[in-house]
Motif scaffolding. Sequence first.
Motif, PDB file in Angstrom:
ATOM      1  N   VAL A 231      -9.792 -30.841  -8.458  1.00  0.00           N
ATOM      2  CA  VAL A 231     -10.171 -31.229  -9.826  1.00  0.00           C
ATOM      3  C   VAL A 231     -11.275 -32.295  -9.819  1.00  0.00           C
ATOM      4  N   LYS A 232     -12.081 -32.290  -8.753  1.00  0.00           N
ATOM      5  CA  LYS A 232     -13.189 -33.255  -8.673  1.00  0.00           C
ATOM      6  C   LYS A 232     -14.212 -32.951  -9.778  1.00  0.00           C
ATOM      7  N   ALA A 233     -15.147 -33.894  -9.949  1.00  0.00           N
ATOM      8  CA  ALA A 233     -16.207 -33.728 -10.949  1.00  0.00           C
ATOM      9  C   ALA A 233     -15.619 -33.341 -12.315  1.00  0.00           C
ATOM     10  N   SER A 234     -14.640 -34.153 -12.761  1.00  0.00           N
ATOM     11  CA  SER A 234     -14.000 -33.937 -14.068  1.00  0.00           C
ATOM     12  C   SER A 234     -13.411 -32.540 -14.213  1.00  0.00           C
ATOM     13  N   GLY A 235     -12.814 -32.043 -13.154  1.00  0.00           N
ATOM     14  CA  GLY A 235     -12.243 -30.692 -13.243  1.00  0.00           C
ATOM     15  C   GLY A 235     -13.355 -29.680 -13.425  1.00  0.00           C
ATOM     16  N   TYR A 236     -14.362 -29.749 -12.504  1.00  0.00           N
ATOM     17  CA  TYR A 236     -15.519 -28.852 -12.562  1.00  0.00           C
ATOM     18  C   TYR A 236     -16.122 -28.823 -13.968  1.00  0.00           C
TER      19      TYR A 236
ATOM     20  N   VAL B 244      -9.598 -34.780  -5.293  1.00  0.00           N
ATOM     21  CA  VAL B 244     -10.776 -35.267  -6.022  1.00  0.00           C
ATOM     22  C   VAL B 244     -11.790 -35.694  -4.966  1.00  0.00           C
ATOM     23  N   ALA B 245     -12.996 -35.985  -5.376  1.00  0.00           N
ATOM     24  CA  ALA B 245     -13.997 -36.413  -4.385  1.00  0.00           C
ATOM     25  C   ALA B 245     -13.857 -37.903  -4.099  1.00  0.00           C
ATOM     26  N   TYR B 246     -13.767 -38.716  -5.143  1.00  0.00           N
ATOM     27  CA  TYR B 246     -13.825 -40.168  -4.976  1.00  0.00           C
ATOM     28  C   TYR B 246     -12.568 -40.847  -5.523  1.00  0.00           C
ATOM     29  N   ALA B 247     -12.291 -42.037  -5.028  1.00  0.00           N
ATOM     30  CA  ALA B 247     -11.094 -42.777  -5.444  1.00  0.00           C
ATOM     31  C   ALA B 247     -11.054 -42.952  -6.962  1.00  0.00           C
ATOM     32  N   ASN B 248     -12.183 -43.261  -7.571  1.00  0.00           N
ATOM     33  CA  ASN B 248     -12.182 -43.470  -9.019  1.00  0.00           C
ATOM     34  C   ASN B 248     -11.669 -42.254  -9.787  1.00  0.00           C
TER      35      ASN B 248
ATOM     36  N   LEU C 127      -5.290 -36.044  -2.819  1.00  0.00           N
ATOM     37  CA  LEU C 127      -6.173 -36.202  -1.660  1.00  0.00           C
ATOM     38  C   LEU C 127      -7.573 -36.591  -2.149  1.00  0.00           C
ATOM     39  N   VAL C 128      -8.104 -37.675  -1.593  1.00  0.00           N
ATOM     40  CA  VAL C 128      -9.474 -38.099  -1.937  1.00  0.00           C
ATOM     41  C   VAL C 128     -10.397 -37.592  -0.835  1.00  0.00           C
TER      42      VAL C 128
END
Length: 368
Positions: free
Chosen positions: A37-42, A63-67, A82-83
């Motif tokens: 769900v990285k980048a705001s859930g694509y 996600v890509a990043y901790a934030n 998982l980050v």
Amino acid sequence: MNNTHATVLEINLANLTHNFNYLKSKTRSNVKMLSVVKASGYGSDVITVAKHLEKIGTDYFAVAYANEGIILREAGITSPILVLHPQPINFARLIDYNLEPNIYSLRVLKEFIKVTSELNKKQYPIHLKLNTGLNRLGFNISDIENLIVLIKQTNTIKVTSLFSHLAASEDINEKDFTLAQIASFKNLSTQISNAIGYTPILHQCNTSGILNYPEAHFSMIRTGIGLYGYGNDPLHDQYLKPIAKLTSCISQIHTLNTGESLGYNRGFIATSTTITATIPIGHADGISRIYGNKKGYVTINNQKAPILGNVCMDMIMVDVTSISCKEGDPVLIFDTKATAAAIAESAGTISYELLTSISPRVSRCIIE
Ligand SMILES: *Cc1c(COP(=O)(O)O)cnc(C)c1O
């Protein structure tokens, strides 16, 4: 939903459920599902999408990043996260929010062990990424010996999973390369599991890997684009349902006489009488300038209306010379039939880029 902008991205949760269940049906019942769900859930609406996926039974998130993980925790998501590309500068925050880092090099491992020791952590879950040919992030074969030594020396961390990423899982012409990546992952993960005395979760497949390489599902699969309804191949697309529908409406119609120009830099010059429609979506909304000059199109009254001239920040102008329409009429940018994949392809890019570009200015509307 805020109604101040006529351009709206609808997110269909029934389609999300369909895609999740379809992808799940493609693997063995004991294989875990990790939802990316990285980048705001694509580019969709990450909180709504993640809550829905948690409800319908995802085992893991990435996600890509901790934030991005912190946003999920603050929204009440409790599943493991998982980050994928943690930055050492954020390690303490990442731990604070119970996020699990991808550890991809000896440098990053040493840094993480230092932080977990300082915080008196025991058995903190980490995920080790192995480089099997993508050459982006991951331990190389030459690192494995030192990696094992470092892991056996500390009890501050626990290897929850070993994973790797395929470089060309959607490209059947690269099958030999992919099979070599799979073999390499098997070797490396066996070597590490034997050395540390237990077998962590093993995972290597993204969406196309799931669909094309069932022999590489191991104990977890990671799906991103498939959840959002795209399979990187018409063969797979037919079973998936895009969850996002982007629509707008016509602000104004102009008639250009031969020789008149349209838009910035006079990017289009009419060679015959041309009727144009101006639509309130531009490069600040995620329709990049690459879609200008007839590379991209919208759909009005079920017909393709090519984008004429240059994409502006807030608007595009499209050719409606042969389309019956009027000001205020609805405009479809993409949905389940006029897909983001098809539009992206016409401009030489991919669904991932078009979807993740749709900016926060476009209001999101959830269809249950
Ligand atoms: C983004 C990403 C995925 C998801 O890939 P899809 O092709 O969208 O399924 C999986 N694994 C890793 C490591 C990623 O970075």
